[in-house]
Scaffold this motif. Structure first.
Motif, PDB file in Angstrom:
ATOM      1  N   ALA A 153       0.832  -1.207   0.000  1.00 53.80           N
ATOM      2  CA  ALA A 153       0.000   0.000   0.000  1.00 53.80           C
ATOM      3  C   ALA A 153       0.864   1.253   0.000  1.00 53.80           C
ATOM      4  N   ALA A 154       1.962   1.250   0.759  1.00 54.59           N
ATOM      5  CA  ALA A 154       2.849   2.415   0.789  1.00 54.59           C
ATOM      6  C   ALA A 154       3.531   2.628  -0.555  1.00 54.59           C
ATOM      7  N   ALA A 155       3.878   1.543  -1.241  1.00 55.00           N
ATOM      8  CA  ALA A 155       4.474   1.682  -2.570  1.00 55.00           C
ATOM      9  C   ALA A 155       3.473   2.269  -3.552  1.00 55.00           C
ATOM     10  N   ALA A 156       2.209   1.826  -3.469  1.00 54.53           N
ATOM     11  CA  ALA A 156       1.185   2.389  -4.346  1.00 54.53           C
ATOM     12  C   ALA A 156       0.949   3.866  -4.045  1.00 54.53           C
ATOM     13  N   ALA A 157       0.946   4.236  -2.779  1.00 50.28           N
ATOM     14  CA  ALA A 157       0.755   5.637  -2.415  1.00 50.28           C
ATOM     15  C   ALA A 157       1.911   6.502  -2.898  1.00 50.28           C
ATOM     16  N   ALA A 158       3.129   5.988  -2.779  1.00 53.25           N
ATOM     17  CA  ALA A 158       4.284   6.752  -3.256  1.00 53.25           C
ATOM     18  C   ALA A 158       4.248   6.929  -4.775  1.00 53.25           C
ATOM     19  N   ALA A 159       3.807   5.896  -5.485  1.00 51.44           N
ATOM     20  CA  ALA A 159       3.702   6.017  -6.931  1.00 51.44           C
ATOM     21  C   ALA A 159       2.649   7.045  -7.325  1.00 51.44           C
ATOM     22  N   LEU A 160       1.524   7.089  -6.603  1.00 49.50           N
ATOM     23  CA  LEU A 160       0.494   8.085  -6.890  1.00 49.50           C
ATOM     24  C   LEU A 160       0.984   9.498  -6.612  1.00 49.50           C
ATOM     25  N   ALA A 161       1.783   9.654  -5.571  1.00 48.01           N
ATOM     26  CA  ALA A 161       2.270  10.986  -5.212  1.00 48.01           C
ATOM     27  C   ALA A 161       3.457  11.415  -6.063  1.00 48.01           C
ATOM     28  N   GLY A 162       4.079  10.489  -6.777  1.00 46.25           N
ATOM     29  CA  GLY A 162       5.221  10.842  -7.615  1.00 46.25           C
ATOM     30  C   GLY A 162       6.516  11.008  -6.847  1.00 46.25           C
ATOM     31  N   THR A 163       6.666  10.294  -5.742  1.00 51.43           N
ATOM     32  CA  THR A 163       7.895  10.369  -4.952  1.00 51.43           C
ATOM     33  C   THR A 163       8.663   9.070  -5.103  1.00 51.43           C
ATOM     34  N   PRO A 164       9.994   9.085  -5.012  1.00 52.12           N
ATOM     35  CA  PRO A 164      10.768   7.844  -5.194  1.00 52.12           C
ATOM     36  C   PRO A 164      10.425   6.781  -4.156  1.00 52.12           C
ATOM     37  N   LEU A 165      10.222   5.562  -4.607  1.00 54.13           N
ATOM     38  CA  LEU A 165       9.875   4.464  -3.712  1.00 54.13           C
ATOM     39  C   LEU A 165      10.976   4.151  -2.695  1.00 54.13           C
ATOM     40  N   PRO A 166      12.282   4.165  -3.067  1.00 51.70           N
ATOM     41  CA  PRO A 166      13.315   3.851  -2.065  1.00 51.70           C
ATOM     42  C   PRO A 166      13.357   4.850  -0.904  1.00 51.70           C
ATOM     43  N   VAL A 167      12.771   6.011  -1.101  1.00 44.98           N
ATOM     44  CA  VAL A 167      12.738   6.993  -0.016  1.00 44.98           C
ATOM     45  C   VAL A 167      11.448   6.881   0.777  1.00 44.98           C
ATOM     46  N   ALA A 168      10.315   6.754   0.084  1.00 46.89           N
ATOM     47  CA  ALA A 168       9.017   6.811   0.751  1.00 46.89           C
ATOM     48  C   ALA A 168       8.675   5.518   1.488  1.00 46.89           C
ATOM     49  N   VAL A 169       8.958   4.374   0.884  1.00 47.02           N
ATOM     50  CA  VAL A 169       8.522   3.106   1.477  1.00 47.02           C
ATOM     51  C   VAL A 169       9.234   2.815   2.801  1.00 47.02           C
ATOM     52  N   PRO A 170      10.565   2.918   2.904  1.00 46.89           N
ATOM     53  CA  PRO A 170      11.188   2.675   4.215  1.00 46.89           C
ATOM     54  C   PRO A 170      10.700   3.641   5.296  1.00 46.89           C
ATOM     55  N   LEU A 171      10.489   4.905   4.917  1.00 50.28           N
ATOM     56  CA  LEU A 171      10.014   5.863   5.905  1.00 50.28           C
ATOM     57  C   LEU A 171       8.596   5.528   6.370  1.00 50.28           C
ATOM     58  N   ALA A 172       7.741   5.154   5.436  1.00 51.18           N
ATOM     59  CA  ALA A 172       6.380   4.766   5.812  1.00 51.18           C
ATOM     60  C   ALA A 172       6.388   3.513   6.693  1.00 51.18           C
TER      61      ALA A 172
END
Length: 335
Positions: free
Chosen positions: A258-277
């Motif tokens: 779910a966090a990867a899908a949210a990061a893709a929708l927001a247009g932010t890099p997955l390696p940054v957003a997913v670990p933080l989430a």
């Protein structure tokens, strides 16, 4: 003529000489006989000498344990609450064997049966939250995403800061972490980690984290409900731990997607957003289930280091701690 000595032959009509007094009757001493004072005791056992009664050395160990944890046993709504509380105090299945029980759950059942309880007319709470409180919680989880998306669409400069505040409150709040003088230190650290990341990577990261709040809330609720159901069906602490660990890993995997899908929708890099989430999600789980804040604070402090691998290392360490802490029955007792 033969002379008879009168001292040797008594006259025919004389009385026989007096015999010496008879010796006193034999008195039983020790354990071979019965003294007059022990006659009643001998009669009680059918005329034979009674053996001394051997007292139990241990007495009633469960009674001593009941007195030590009286408050826990009296306010528990079922034996599972007592089992979780005993485990929190360090009592394991091996310890329960000293109380003549096969496991902590069996010991908790006896403690619950021997404790006074008030009559409770209300039905037991449902495993899956329902009603106005559950819908209100989902509504609170929707607010960060709505606020972040609206502020980002309007091009406001305060969009990132507002989103970070809302995300930290929604992902980490509420918590009931155990021990310590500063109950909100972990929440402040979580907000600092999210704010520092958004400052370095832009507002899109805050929007991606805000979109992940609702999946995080639902995954946490599902994990809590599933763990409670497994606790109700377990008969040993190891049995519950074996059932709870796969459930936790499934919740983490679900939220990761779910966090990867949210990061893709927001247009932010997955390696940054997913670990933080994931870091914020694990923080929420641990604090919500009463874990100690020291490992949580250490992981959040590590994530503040401006190195790309710092967040991954913090997530890995916090995941190991979560697997150990959330597999305990005491982490899922009713608050």
């Amino acid at each position: 003529m033969t002379t008879i000595d009168p001292e040797i032959t008594a006259p025919p009509n004389s009385a026989p000489p007096a015999l010496p007094p008879a010796p006193p009757a034999f008195e039983a001493r020790g354990s071979g006989g019965s003294a007059p004072g022990n006659a009643g005791e001998a009669e009680r056992v059918g005329g034979t000498a009674a053996r001394p009664v051997r007292r139990r050395a241990g007495g009633d160990p469960v009674k001593a344990l009941l007195h030590r944890h009286r408050e826990l046993c009296e306010r528990a709504v079922d034996p599972l609450e007592i089992a979780a509380g005993l485990e929190a105090h360090g009592i394991t299945d091996r310890t329960a064997a000293r109380f003549r029980h096969r496991d902590v759950f069996s010991l908790a059942e006896e403690l619950y049966a021997r404790s006074p309880h008030e009559e409770v007319a209300a039905a037991a709470p449902a495993l899956v939250p329902a009603g106005p409180d559950a819908f209100r919680a989902v509504g609170y989880a929707l607010l960060p995403a709505a606020l972040a998306c609206a502020a980002a669409a309007a091009g406001q400069a305060w969009a990132g800061a507002a989103a970070v505040t809302a995300v930290a409150a929604a992902l980490v709040w509420p918590g009931r972490a155990a021990g310590g003088r500063f109950p909100y230190a972990a929440h402040v650290l979580a907000a600092a980690v999210a704010g520092w990341a958004v400052y370095r990577h832009g507002t899109a990261l805050a929007v991606g984290l805000a979109l992940a709040v609702v999946p995080g809330h639902l995954a946490a609720v599902a994990f809590a409900a599933g763990a409670r159901a497994r606790l109700d069906g377990s008969r040993a602490l190891e049995d519950f731990a074996d059932r709870a660990r796969p459930l936790l890993l499934a919740a983490v995997a679900l939220f990761t997607g779910a966090a990867a899908a949210a990061a893709a929708l927001a247009g932010t890099p997955l390696p940054v957003a997913v670990p933080l989430a994931l870091l914020l999600f694990l923080t929420r789980l641990l604090l919500r289930h009463g874990a100690h804040r020291a490992p949580v604070g250490a992981a959040l402090a590590l994530a503040l280091v401006p190195v790309p691998a710092a967040a991954l290392a913090a997530v890995a360490g916090l995941l190991v701690h979560a697997v150990l802490a959330l597999a305990r029955a005491s982490a899922h007792a009713r608050p």
